[in-house]
Design a protein around this motif. Sequence first.
Motif, PDB file in Angstrom:
ATOM      1  N   THR A  79     -25.951  -5.369 -33.079  1.00  0.00           N
ATOM      2  CA  THR A  79     -25.618  -4.139 -33.782  1.00  0.00           C
ATOM      3  C   THR A  79     -26.402  -2.941 -33.259  1.00  0.00           C
ATOM      4  N   ASN A  80     -27.721  -3.068 -33.139  1.00  0.00           N
ATOM      5  CA  ASN A  80     -28.575  -1.953 -32.725  1.00  0.00           C
ATOM      6  C   ASN A  80     -29.427  -2.277 -31.502  1.00  0.00           C
ATOM      7  N   ARG A  81     -29.019  -3.287 -30.741  1.00  0.00           N
ATOM      8  CA  ARG A  81     -29.854  -3.709 -29.619  1.00  0.00           C
ATOM      9  C   ARG A  81     -29.005  -4.387 -28.550  1.00  0.00           C
ATOM     10  N   LEU A  82     -29.409  -4.165 -27.309  1.00  0.00           N
ATOM     11  CA  LEU A  82     -28.855  -4.886 -26.166  1.00  0.00           C
ATOM     12  C   LEU A  82     -30.008  -5.690 -25.570  1.00  0.00           C
ATOM     13  N   ILE A  83     -29.787  -6.980 -25.353  1.00  0.00           N
ATOM     14  CA  ILE A  83     -30.811  -7.858 -24.791  1.00  0.00           C
ATOM     15  C   ILE A  83     -30.314  -8.370 -23.451  1.00  0.00           C
ATOM     16  N   VAL A  84     -31.073  -8.135 -22.389  1.00  0.00           N
ATOM     17  CA  VAL A  84     -30.748  -8.632 -21.056  1.00  0.00           C
ATOM     18  C   VAL A  84     -31.724  -9.755 -20.738  1.00  0.00           C
ATOM     19  N   ALA A  85     -31.195 -10.909 -20.327  1.00  0.00           N
ATOM     20  CA  ALA A  85     -32.023 -12.062 -19.974  1.00  0.00           C
ATOM     21  C   ALA A  85     -31.835 -12.377 -18.496  1.00  0.00           C
ATOM     22  N   LEU A  86     -32.942 -12.456 -17.784  1.00  0.00           N
ATOM     23  CA  LEU A  86     -32.943 -12.798 -16.367  1.00  0.00           C
ATOM     24  C   LEU A  86     -33.516 -14.198 -16.209  1.00  0.00           C
ATOM     25  N   THR A  87     -32.777 -15.084 -15.563  1.00  0.00           N
ATOM     26  CA  THR A  87     -33.248 -16.446 -15.337  1.00  0.00           C
ATOM     27  C   THR A  87     -34.050 -16.486 -14.047  1.00  0.00           C
ATOM     28  N   LYS A  88     -35.300 -16.907 -14.158  1.00  0.00           N
ATOM     29  CA  LYS A  88     -36.180 -16.974 -12.996  1.00  0.00           C
ATOM     30  C   LYS A  88     -35.791 -18.137 -12.080  1.00  0.00           C
ATOM     31  N   VAL A  89     -35.885 -17.949 -10.779  1.00  0.00           N
ATOM     32  CA  VAL A  89     -35.719 -19.045  -9.832  1.00  0.00           C
ATOM     33  C   VAL A  89     -36.898 -20.012  -9.982  1.00  0.00           C
ATOM     34  N   ASP A  90     -38.109 -19.446 -10.126  1.00  0.00           N
ATOM     35  CA  ASP A  90     -39.318 -20.256 -10.311  1.00  0.00           C
ATOM     36  C   ASP A  90     -39.900 -19.954 -11.685  1.00  0.00           C
ATOM     37  N   PRO A  91     -39.655 -20.840 -12.671  1.00  0.00           N
ATOM     38  CA  PRO A  91     -40.137 -20.593 -14.030  1.00  0.00           C
ATOM     39  C   PRO A  91     -41.661 -20.497 -14.141  1.00  0.00           C
ATOM     40  N   GLU A  92     -42.385 -20.999 -13.142  1.00  0.00           N
ATOM     41  CA  GLU A  92     -43.849 -20.958 -13.175  1.00  0.00           C
ATOM     42  C   GLU A  92     -44.410 -19.599 -12.770  1.00  0.00           C
ATOM     43  N   THR A  93     -43.599 -18.759 -12.158  1.00  0.00           N
ATOM     44  CA  THR A  93     -44.063 -17.441 -11.734  1.00  0.00           C
ATOM     45  C   THR A  93     -44.180 -16.524 -12.942  1.00  0.00           C
ATOM     46  N   ALA A  94     -45.373 -15.987 -13.155  1.00  0.00           N
ATOM     47  CA  ALA A  94     -45.592 -15.048 -14.261  1.00  0.00           C
ATOM     48  C   ALA A  94     -45.180 -13.645 -13.823  1.00  0.00           C
ATOM     49  N   TRP A  95     -44.445 -12.981 -14.680  1.00  0.00           N
ATOM     50  CA  TRP A  95     -44.045 -11.593 -14.441  1.00  0.00           C
ATOM     51  C   TRP A  95     -44.893 -10.713 -15.358  1.00  0.00           C
ATOM     52  N   HIS A  96     -45.632  -9.767 -14.772  1.00  0.00           N
ATOM     53  CA  HIS A  96     -46.415  -8.826 -15.565  1.00  0.00           C
ATOM     54  C   HIS A  96     -45.703  -7.477 -15.668  1.00  0.00           C
ATOM     55  N   THR A  97     -44.685  -7.321 -14.848  1.00  0.00           N
ATOM     56  CA  THR A  97     -43.851  -6.129 -14.853  1.00  0.00           C
ATOM     57  C   THR A  97     -42.478  -6.554 -14.347  1.00  0.00           C
ATOM     58  N   ILE A  98     -41.485  -5.714 -14.506  1.00  0.00           N
ATOM     59  CA  ILE A  98     -40.126  -6.055 -14.098  1.00  0.00           C
ATOM     60  C   ILE A  98     -39.878  -5.749 -12.626  1.00  0.00           C
ATOM     61  N   ASN A  99     -40.581  -4.761 -12.084  1.00  0.00           N
ATOM     62  CA  ASN A  99     -40.309  -4.386 -10.700  1.00  0.00           C
ATOM     63  C   ASN A  99     -41.491  -4.697  -9.799  1.00  0.00           C
TER      64      ASN A  99
END
Length: 109
Positions: A79-99
């Motif tokens: 209703t009030n939100r769009l959620i984008v989910a990105l599936t990681k190739v390597d689930p063990e890699t930590a993301w501290h930022t998106i870019n």
Amino acid sequence: FGYTKSNIMSYAFLDDGAKVKLYFDLDNIGEKCKDEDITLDFTERSLYLEIRNYAEEPQTLRFARLTAAISDATYRLKTNRLIVALTKVDPETAWHTINDKVAPDHEVM
């Protein structure tokens, strides 16, 4: 993707293990937009989101180089939100930022 300047500047970011999620709080987006109004294009290392019929001009967000590789990108329209989910190739890699840039493209809220 063709060059498009991003005009979506506010979103929340979450590294959720096997997925990275972006949350966009947009008043009444679920009423204003349908699935055909949302474009989500991606490659292994880039992402482009376009939302049409929400505001006067299309709302866009583009990352030319993601932090790490992804295998899929999906979205959920609420209703009030769009959620984008990105599936990681390597689930063990930590993301501290998106870019993967020295300076971020956008301010993360």
